[in-house]
Design a protein around this motif. Structure first.
Motif, mmCIF file in Angstrom:
data_model
loop_
_atom_site.group_PDB
_atom_site.id
_atom_site.type_symbol
_atom_site.label_atom_id
_atom_site.label_comp_id
_atom_site.label_asym_id
_atom_site.label_seq_id
_atom_site.Cartn_x
_atom_site.Cartn_y
_atom_site.Cartn_z
ATOM 1 N N VAL A 294 0.842 -1.202 0.000
ATOM 2 C CA VAL A 294 0.000 0.000 0.000
ATOM 3 C C VAL A 294 0.873 1.246 0.000
ATOM 4 O O VAL A 294 0.632 2.194 -0.756
ATOM 5 C CB VAL A 294 -0.957 -0.013 1.211
ATOM 6 C CG1 VAL A 294 -1.758 1.291 1.268
ATOM 7 C CG2 VAL A 294 -1.897 -1.211 1.137
ATOM 8 N N SER A 295 1.926 1.234 0.816
ATOM 9 C CA SER A 295 2.851 2.368 0.841
ATOM 10 C C SER A 295 3.516 2.540 -0.523
ATOM 11 O O SER A 295 3.697 3.659 -1.010
ATOM 12 C CB SER A 295 3.919 2.158 1.912
ATOM 13 O OG SER A 295 3.338 2.013 3.187
ATOM 14 N N ARG A 341 -7.154 6.103 2.053
ATOM 15 C CA ARG A 341 -7.848 5.366 1.025
ATOM 16 C C ARG A 341 -9.346 5.505 1.256
ATOM 17 O O ARG A 341 -9.820 5.417 2.386
ATOM 18 C CB ARG A 341 -7.435 3.901 1.036
ATOM 19 C CG ARG A 341 -6.107 3.635 0.336
ATOM 20 C CD ARG A 341 -4.913 4.158 1.106
ATOM 21 N NE ARG A 341 -4.655 3.350 2.292
ATOM 22 C CZ ARG A 341 -3.954 3.762 3.351
ATOM 23 N NH1 ARG A 341 -3.447 4.986 3.392
ATOM 24 N NH2 ARG A 341 -3.749 2.958 4.375
ATOM 25 N N GLN A 360 -7.267 2.068 8.048
ATOM 26 C CA GLN A 360 -6.310 2.561 7.068
ATOM 27 C C GLN A 360 -4.988 1.797 7.151
ATOM 28 O O GLN A 360 -3.947 2.318 6.796
ATOM 29 C CB GLN A 360 -6.063 4.053 7.295
ATOM 30 C CG GLN A 360 -7.240 4.941 6.944
ATOM 31 C CD GLN A 360 -7.482 5.016 5.444
ATOM 32 O OE1 GLN A 360 -6.552 5.094 4.656
ATOM 33 N NE2 GLN A 360 -8.753 4.995 5.045
ATOM 34 N N SER A 362 -1.862 -0.075 6.304
ATOM 35 C CA SER A 362 -1.152 -0.035 5.029
ATOM 36 C C SER A 362 -0.786 -1.415 4.503
ATOM 37 O O SER A 362 -0.090 -1.534 3.499
ATOM 38 C CB SER A 362 0.120 0.819 5.151
ATOM 39 O OG SER A 362 0.973 0.319 6.163
ATOM 40 N N LEU A 365 -4.244 -4.805 1.090
ATOM 41 C CA LEU A 365 -4.252 -4.644 -0.358
ATOM 42 C C LEU A 365 -5.655 -4.707 -0.949
ATOM 43 O O LEU A 365 -5.961 -3.995 -1.914
ATOM 44 C CB LEU A 365 -3.381 -5.728 -0.999
ATOM 45 C CG LEU A 365 -1.949 -5.318 -1.348
ATOM 46 C CD1 LEU A 365 -1.183 -6.517 -1.874
ATOM 47 C CD2 LEU A 365 -1.951 -4.213 -2.399
ATOM 48 N N ARG A 367 -8.374 -3.701 0.424
ATOM 49 C CA ARG A 367 -8.956 -2.390 0.698
ATOM 50 C C ARG A 367 -8.408 -1.358 -0.282
ATOM 51 O O ARG A 367 -9.129 -0.479 -0.763
ATOM 52 C CB ARG A 367 -8.668 -2.001 2.151
ATOM 53 C CG ARG A 367 -9.281 -0.695 2.628
ATOM 54 C CD ARG A 367 -10.800 -0.701 2.584
ATOM 55 N NE ARG A 367 -11.416 -1.820 3.273
ATOM 56 C CZ ARG A 367 -11.635 -1.879 4.584
ATOM 57 N NH1 ARG A 367 -11.261 -0.876 5.361
ATOM 58 N NH2 ARG A 367 -12.227 -2.915 5.106
ATOM 59 N N LEU A 368 -7.121 -1.483 -0.615
ATOM 60 C CA LEU A 368 -6.540 -0.585 -1.603
ATOM 61 C C LEU A 368 -7.205 -0.771 -2.960
ATOM 62 O O LEU A 368 -7.501 0.195 -3.673
ATOM 63 C CB LEU A 368 -5.039 -0.835 -1.715
ATOM 64 C CG LEU A 368 -4.295 -0.024 -2.777
ATOM 65 C CD1 LEU A 368 -4.312 1.456 -2.436
ATOM 66 C CD2 LEU A 368 -2.852 -0.516 -2.913
ATOM 67 N N SER A 371 -10.365 1.013 -3.187
ATOM 68 C CA SER A 371 -10.275 2.472 -3.059
ATOM 69 C C SER A 371 -10.396 3.126 -4.431
ATOM 70 O O SER A 371 -9.808 2.670 -5.405
ATOM 71 C CB SER A 371 -8.938 2.878 -2.424
ATOM 72 O OG SER A 371 -8.809 2.328 -1.135
#
Length: 400
Positions: A294-295, A341, A360, A362, A365, A367-368, A371
């Motif tokens: 995510v970062s 996100r 949130q 990080s 994935l 959830r990313l 987004s």
């Protein structure tokens, strides 16, 4: 620690566009022009009819007048004679205006009977004519340097009689993931291991931005293995993934250092993505992304995409920031810029309504993937309530 804006400015300051290559029109879409594109002819190249009708002299178009049809001039087949008093020439859209005519009597305002045309509505001089060079004249720059080409640009280049366009070469972005724990997707995952999601994800980011990804085999957590990955490497930018922090097994800085890495900066006042690194190995810029997926993706949006744009010849300096209304409260921020996100919809007024996910973390994935936007929160930003306005970066607009 540097701010996001300062870090991005320092990364972009050291980048130069790639060299040019000549591309056929159908291969140039999405690429960036390396120099202006001058028109090789005027458009239209001569005065032409904008409508189906008759080329006439305006003085001959009194209502009820009867004109003799002297000929027919379909597009591509000009009339070689001259329109004299009391005569006309049948035209179609795109037909060349014949000598002697100064206007077009459209077919809806005339009736033809054999070789005679009766005028039903008088027409002023200059009506329904597209003048030579009305769109552009020979020598005009129809496209500037530094323009990312879309279908409309390809159309105007073709109209300007160009079969080829000089564009910047796609920048080659080498991707080097590091870590003993990562395995290729689809391979057996050993105890304590994880699938390498970063390399495929960032390769997709590079392709979406118009670059050419060069995915290197993952380097193990040994200085010599990281250094050896660089031997014989030719690219426009090296992106390392993971291992740039200060843990016992974060050895990227040392591995790059064995091949002459010169550090520019390390650590950004942001969340997620604090351990971002930037420097050079000789003439090759290096961007070190965090290993957390995510970062890595958030840092790619903020730093890698603008870098690829600059290498591609584009003048973009940062992702586009749009306004949205919050659909949920957010707390006061701390000293690091935050990038939340969030899902995205429209409110009753048609404005973007953005709702940050409650968690949130990080490492999430999925959830990313769900987004649709990043909500931008400046350092020390105050708490906000639903309905307050925030800045967002839309991930769908970036092709991500």
């Amino acid at each position: 620690m540097l701010s996001v804006d300062e870090a991005r400015a320092r990364i972009l300051a050291g980048l130069q566009p790639t060299g040019l290559e000549q591309l056929m029109l159908d291969a140039a879409v999405g690429r960036v022009t390396a120099r202006p594109v001058p028109a090789r002819l005027s458009n239209p190249p001569a005065d032409i009819s904008a409508m189906d009708g008759y080329a006439v002299r305006a003085v001959d178009t009194a209502i009820g007048a009867r004109l003799a049809v002297a000929g027919t001039a379909p597009a591509g087949h000009p009339f070689t004679g001259r329109v004299e008093a009391g005569t006309c020439v049948r035209l179609f859209t795109g037909s060349l205006m014949p000598d002697g005519a100064d206007t077009v009597l459209i077919q809806e305002n005339a009736t033809r009977d054999g070789d005679r045309v009766t005028v039903h509505e008088s027409v002023a001089a200059g009506r329904h004519i597209r003048r030579m060079g009305q769109d552009f004249a020979a020598g005009d720059a129809v496209l500037p340097a530094g323009r990312r080409l879309g279908a409309r640009d390809i159309g105007v280049a073709a109209a300007a009689n160009h079969p080829w366009i000089a564009c910047h070469r796609r920048p080659v972005i080498a991707l080097l993931a590091t870590g003993d724990e990562i395995a290729l997707p689809g391979e057996p995952i050993p105890p304590g291991g994880i699938a390498n999601s970063n390399s495929p994800m960032l390769a997709a980011v590079v392709r979406a931005a118009g670059g050419e990804p060069l995915v290197l085999p993952p380097a193990r957590d040994r200085i010599e293995a990281i250094a050896a990955s660089l031997d014989g490497l030719r690219c426009d930018m090296l992106v390392t993934i993971g291992g740039a922090s200060v843990g016992d097994y974060d050895l990227v800085q040392a591995g790059l250092g064995a091949r002459g890495f010169a550090m520019d900066f390390w650590k950004i006042a942001m969340r997620p993505g604090k351990p971002l690194m930037h420097g050079r190995i000789g003439d090759t810029p290096v961007l070190g992304l965090p290993g957390n997926p995510v970062s890595a993706l958030v840092c790619a949006v903020l730093f890698l995409l603008p870098a690829i744009a600059r290498l591609s010849g584009d003048s973009i300096a940062q992702p586009e920031i749009e306004a949205a209304r919050l659909g949920a409260p957010v707390p006061r921020n701390d000293h690091r810029a935050d990038h939340l996100r969030a899902s995205l919809s429209r409110d009753a007024d048609g404005m973007h309504l953005v709702v940050p996910f409650e968690r949130q973390d990080s490492g999430m994935l999925r959830r990313l993937a769900l987004s649709e936007a990043l909500v931008l929160r400046a350092p020390q930003a105050p708490a906000l309530e639903p309905g307050d306005q925030v800045g967002i970066i839309r991930l769908d607009r970036l092709g991500l």
